[in-house]
Scaffold this motif. Structure first.
Motif, PDB file in Angstrom:
ATOM      1  N   ALA A  55      47.160  33.786  38.515  1.00  0.00           N
ATOM      2  CA  ALA A  55      47.439  34.437  36.996  1.00  0.00           C
ATOM      3  C   ALA A  55      46.168  35.675  36.742  1.00  0.00           C
ATOM      4  CB  ALA A  55      47.240  33.236  35.875  1.00  0.00           C
ATOM      5  N   ASP A  56      45.342  35.926  37.631  1.00  0.00           N
ATOM      6  CA  ASP A  56      44.369  36.869  37.307  1.00  0.00           C
ATOM      7  C   ASP A  56      44.994  38.374  37.348  1.00  0.00           C
ATOM      8  OD1 ASP A  56      43.721  38.210  40.223  1.00  0.00           O
ATOM      9  OD2 ASP A  56      44.554  36.463  40.352  1.00  0.00           O
ATOM     10  N   VAL A  57      44.475  39.366  36.714  1.00  0.00           N
ATOM     11  CA  VAL A  57      44.905  40.550  36.252  1.00  0.00           C
ATOM     12  C   VAL A  57      45.110  41.180  37.583  1.00  0.00           C
ATOM     13  CG1 VAL A  57      44.364  42.709  35.196  1.00  0.00           C
ATOM     14  CG2 VAL A  57      44.196  40.669  34.052  1.00  0.00           C
ATOM     15  N   PHE A  58      44.306  41.187  38.743  1.00  0.00           N
ATOM     16  CA  PHE A  58      44.554  41.892  39.895  1.00  0.00           C
ATOM     17  C   PHE A  58      45.704  41.407  40.532  1.00  0.00           C
ATOM     18  CE2 PHE A  58      44.490  42.121  44.525  1.00  0.00           C
ATOM     19  CZ  PHE A  58      44.024  43.545  44.782  1.00  0.00           C
ATOM     20  N   SER A  59      46.135  40.106  40.616  1.00  0.00           N
ATOM     21  CA  SER A  59      47.408  39.762  41.425  1.00  0.00           C
ATOM     22  C   SER A  59      48.593  40.139  40.640  1.00  0.00           C
ATOM     23  CB  SER A  59      47.224  38.337  41.242  1.00  0.00           C
ATOM     24  OG  SER A  59      46.342  38.040  42.234  1.00  0.00           O
TER      25      SER A  59
ATOM     26  N   ILE B 180      41.693  51.150  35.337  1.00  0.00           N
ATOM     27  CA  ILE B 180      41.053  50.783  34.104  1.00  0.00           C
ATOM     28  C   ILE B 180      40.673  49.468  34.008  1.00  0.00           C
ATOM     29  CG2 ILE B 180      41.318  50.694  31.407  1.00  0.00           C
ATOM     30  CD1 ILE B 180      42.812  53.218  31.641  1.00  0.00           C
ATOM     31  N   ALA B 181      41.669  48.594  34.325  1.00  0.00           N
ATOM     32  CA  ALA B 181      41.475  47.061  34.389  1.00  0.00           C
ATOM     33  C   ALA B 181      40.417  46.599  35.546  1.00  0.00           C
ATOM     34  CB  ALA B 181      42.858  46.199  34.807  1.00  0.00           C
ATOM     35  N   SER B 182      40.499  47.349  36.547  1.00  0.00           N
ATOM     36  CA  SER B 182      39.168  47.215  37.479  1.00  0.00           C
ATOM     37  C   SER B 182      37.815  47.302  37.143  1.00  0.00           C
ATOM     38  CB  SER B 182      39.757  47.923  38.885  1.00  0.00           C
ATOM     39  OG  SER B 182      39.469  49.329  38.714  1.00  0.00           O
ATOM     40  N   TRP B 183      37.796  48.275  36.066  1.00  0.00           N
ATOM     41  CA  TRP B 183      36.515  48.696  35.276  1.00  0.00           C
ATOM     42  C   TRP B 183      36.071  47.490  34.560  1.00  0.00           C
ATOM     43  CZ3 TRP B 183      38.030  54.148  33.584  1.00  0.00           C
ATOM     44  CH2 TRP B 183      38.108  55.016  34.551  1.00  0.00           C
ATOM     45  N   PHE B 184      36.963  46.856  33.928  1.00  0.00           N
ATOM     46  CA  PHE B 184      36.829  45.488  32.913  1.00  0.00           C
ATOM     47  C   PHE B 184      36.417  44.345  33.863  1.00  0.00           C
ATOM     48  CE2 PHE B 184      38.896  48.680  30.112  1.00  0.00           C
ATOM     49  CZ  PHE B 184      37.909  48.657  29.017  1.00  0.00           C
ATOM     50  N   GLN B 185      37.085  44.279  34.889  1.00  0.00           N
ATOM     51  CA  GLN B 185      36.783  42.971  35.674  1.00  0.00           C
ATOM     52  C   GLN B 185      36.338  43.283  37.177  1.00  0.00           C
ATOM     53  OE1 GLN B 185      40.420  40.177  35.271  1.00  0.00           O
ATOM     54  NE2 GLN B 185      40.291  40.713  33.350  1.00  0.00           N
ATOM     55  N   PRO B 186      35.371  43.957  37.652  1.00  0.00           N
ATOM     56  CA  PRO B 186      35.108  44.411  38.884  1.00  0.00           C
ATOM     57  C   PRO B 186      35.116  43.367  39.838  1.00  0.00           C
ATOM     58  CG  PRO B 186      33.189  44.718  37.415  1.00  0.00           C
ATOM     59  CD  PRO B 186      34.303  44.385  36.563  1.00  0.00           C
ATOM     60  N   GLU B 187      34.315  42.218  39.635  1.00  0.00           N
ATOM     61  CA  GLU B 187      34.420  40.760  40.507  1.00  0.00           C
ATOM     62  C   GLU B 187      35.669  40.455  40.864  1.00  0.00           C
ATOM     63  OE1 GLU B 187      32.849  40.740  37.267  1.00  0.00           O
ATOM     64  OE2 GLU B 187      30.813  41.491  38.115  1.00  0.00           O
TER      65      GLU B 187
END
Length: 179
Positions: free
Chosen positions: A118-122, A39-46
């Motif tokens: 601090a990014d969501v992916f990491s 879900i987070a990857s849908w909101f922040q694909p880049e």
């Protein structure tokens, strides 16, 4: 009920409920984490594309093979004809788990400070893979301990959980590294 276990041993049915409860609780916990990741990857694909690009896919693939081989040894343990063979299979499965941990720690080291971003992916990457890593380490230690003190019930329970840990990784690998 008599099973195909060696020496006519009865199947360890008394531990099946505990094994299923533990297995499903693990699957639900990781499903929630991976669903959050998707879900987070849908909101922040880049941001997720950039995060995945800096991962070491070759080490993750190596860890996939390591866990599959380790799972194969775990599957052999309850079917082995002698205590010596059970111990050997359990130790081989445990060694695979320890090797997985070593490769994963090396991967974390190779990724360096990008893991501390601090990014969501990491943050999700470290949370999910670190949670799985803790399960692998604990499972490997328990498998090693069981090699010293094997019992059919404990071998059944732990090898079932070991397979759940493998299944979790087999879902995590494509979700985190490939998709």
């Amino acid at each position: 009920m008599i099973s195909s276990e060696p020496h006519g041993q009865a199947a360890p049915e008394s531990d099946d409920l505990l094994a299923w409860i533990l297995a499903w609780s693990e699957l639900v916990a990781f499903a929630a984490l991976l669903t959050g990741f998707v879900i987070a990857s849908w909101f922040q694909p880049e941001a997720f594309a950039a995060g995945k690009a800096r991962l070491h896919h070759d080490m993750a693939l190596a860890n996939t093979v390591i866990l599959l081989v380790s799972g194969w040894f775990a599957a052999l343990a309850p079917r082995s004809g002698s205590i010596g063979r059970q111990r050997l299979a359990l130790l081989a499965a445990a060694a695979g788990g320890i090797l997985f941990v070593a490769v994963k720690l090396y991967e974390y080291r190779a990724e360096g400070t990008s893991l501390l971003a601090a990014d969501v992916f990491s943050q999700l990457y470290v949370l999910i893979t670190g949670f799985h890593l803790a399960h692998v380490l604990f499972g490997a230690l328990v498998l090693g301990l069981m090699a010293r003190f094997p019992s059919p019930e404990n071998i059944h329970l732990m090898t079932t959980l070991w397979h759940v840990i493998d299944i979790v990784w087999l879902v995590m690998f494509p979700v985190i590294y490939l998709l």
